[in-house]
Write an enzyme that holds these catalytic residues in place. Structure first.
Site: not given
Length: 314
Positions: A114-116
C-alpha cells in the site's frame, strides 16, 4: 523475449498509470479487453490464463475472485495491487528493498504494498530489524496524500466541491485496512496509531513517524537511525536517504507535481536529539502503487529493475 501482460482493472487510476509506464516497451505485449469484455467472467478468465503476468488493479473482493479464475496449470504469475493478499501466506510482499529482489523475482504471487505502508515500512522496518527501535513501541503515523489514492469515489468528492477542501482527515473510526501490513512487515507487537489525510493535490505523499527518542530504553540516537537507513538503502536506484539533519526546512505536496517512482527518506532531530521525526516523501501513484507494480514486473521478467520508471536524473 516478449512477456504478455494483462492488467485486470485497466480502466482504473492504478491500471492506467501502469499502462502508461509500459507504453512503448518492446519487452511487453498487453492483453486488452473492451468495455463489454471487462465485465465478462469468461473473457477475463481467458485473459488471465493467457498472460505471462496478470496485474490486478481491483477492489479487494474482485482481486480474490480474479485469483479464483486462474487455472493453476496456466503458469500465470500475479501482481496484486489491492490489499487482499498483503499479509497472506504463499504471497511475496512486493517491496524489493525490504524483502530482497531475488525473492520477488522468483515469486509466483506478488502483493503490491500500500502507499502509506510503503513510507512507514521504509522508515521503520530496517530500524526494528537492526534492533535500534523496539518492536513493542507505540508508534504513531501521520500522513497526507494526494486525493487520487482514494480511487474514483474520493476523486469525485474532491471534484464536486467548489472550491475543493484543502484538507480532509479520514479513517477516524480507526482500524484502517493498511494497519495489518504495517504491523506484520515491520514485525511490530502492536499496530501503530494511524492518522491519514488527503489534500487538494492529485498526487504526492508525506508519511511521518514522530519518535520520543529520550523515552526509548537504550538511549537511541537520531544519528544512528540516519546512518542505519543510509547503509540499508545504499546503492538503491529508487530509495534515497537524505544525508543532512534539518534540511530541507519544508516538505511539500504540490498540486502540479509530476509522476515520480522514487522515494526520499529524512531524519529530523531536535537539538538535544531527544526527539526525532522520520519522514518519507513519495508519489502515492508511483512507488506507492503503479511504479512499484512496474518495478515488481521488471523483476519477475528478469529485466532491469528501473526500466520504464519515472526517476530523477542522477
Amino acid at each position: 523475449m516478449t512477456h504478455s501482460v494483462f492488467i485486470d482493472g485497466a480502466a482504473g487510476t492504478t491500471g492506467l498509470e501502469i499502462a502508461e509506464r509500459l507504453k512503448g516497451r518492446s519487452e511487453f505485449t498487453l492483453i486488452t479487453l473492451d468495455d463489454a469484455q471487462r465485465k465478462d467472467a469468461n473473457a477475463r478468465r481467458e485473459a488471465l490464463n493467457d498472460a505471462d503476468v496478470a496485474i490486478l488493479c481491483l477492489p479487494d473482493e474482485a482481486a480474490i475472485e480474479a485469483i479464483e479464475l486462474l487455472d493453476p496449470a496456466s503458469g500465470t504469475r500475479v501482481i496484486d495491487a489491492s490489499s487482499a493478499h498483503r499479509t497472506a501466506e504463499n504471497w511475496c510482499y512486493g517491496f524489493p528493498e525490504l524483502n530482497g529482489r531475488e525473492r520477488v523475482a522468483d515469486a509466483r504471487r506478488v502483493s503490491n504494498p500500500g502507499c502509506y505502508p510503503t513510507g512507514f515500512l521504509a522508515l521503520i522496518a530496517p530500524l526494528v530489524r537492526k534492533g535500534l527501535l523496539p518492536a513493542d513501541w507505540p508508534y504513531t503515523v501521520h500522513a497526507v496524500s494526494g486525493f487520487s489514492g482514494g480511487g474514483k469515489g474520493l476523486i469525485e468528492r474532491f471534484e464536486i466541491f467548489e472550491p475543493s477542501p484543502a484538507f480532509r482527515a479520514y479513517g477516524l473510526a480507526m482500524g484502517h485496512k493498511h494497519l495489518p501490513e504495517m504491523q506484520a512487515h515491520a514485525q511490530l507487537t502492536h499496530p501503530p496509531v494511524f492518522s491519514p489525510a488527503v489534500v487538494d493535490a492529485y498526487r504526492g505523499m508525506v508519511v511521518e513517524v514522530p519518535l520520543a527518542l529520550g523515552l526509548i530504553d537504550g538511549a537511541v540516537d537520531a544519528g544512528a537511525l540516519l546512518e542505519a537507513l543510509e547503509r540499508f538503502y545504499e546503492g538503491s536506484p529508487i530509495v534515497r536517504v537524505h544525508p543532512d539533519f534539518g534540511l530541507p526546512v519544508e516538505l511539500l505536496v504540490k498540486p502540479d507535481a509530476p509522476a515520480r517512482d522514487d522515494m526520499e527518506l529524512f531524519v529530523f532531530a531536535s537539538p538535544d536529539r531527544s526527539q526525532a521525526r522520520l519522514m518519507a516523501t513519495l508519489d502515492n501513484l508511483g512507488k506507492g502503487a503503479s511504479g512499484a507494480a512496474v518495478q515488481n514486473l521488471n523483476l519477475l521478467c528478469g529485466l532491469p529493475e528501473t526500466a520504464g520508471l519515472h526517476l530523477p536524473i542522477a
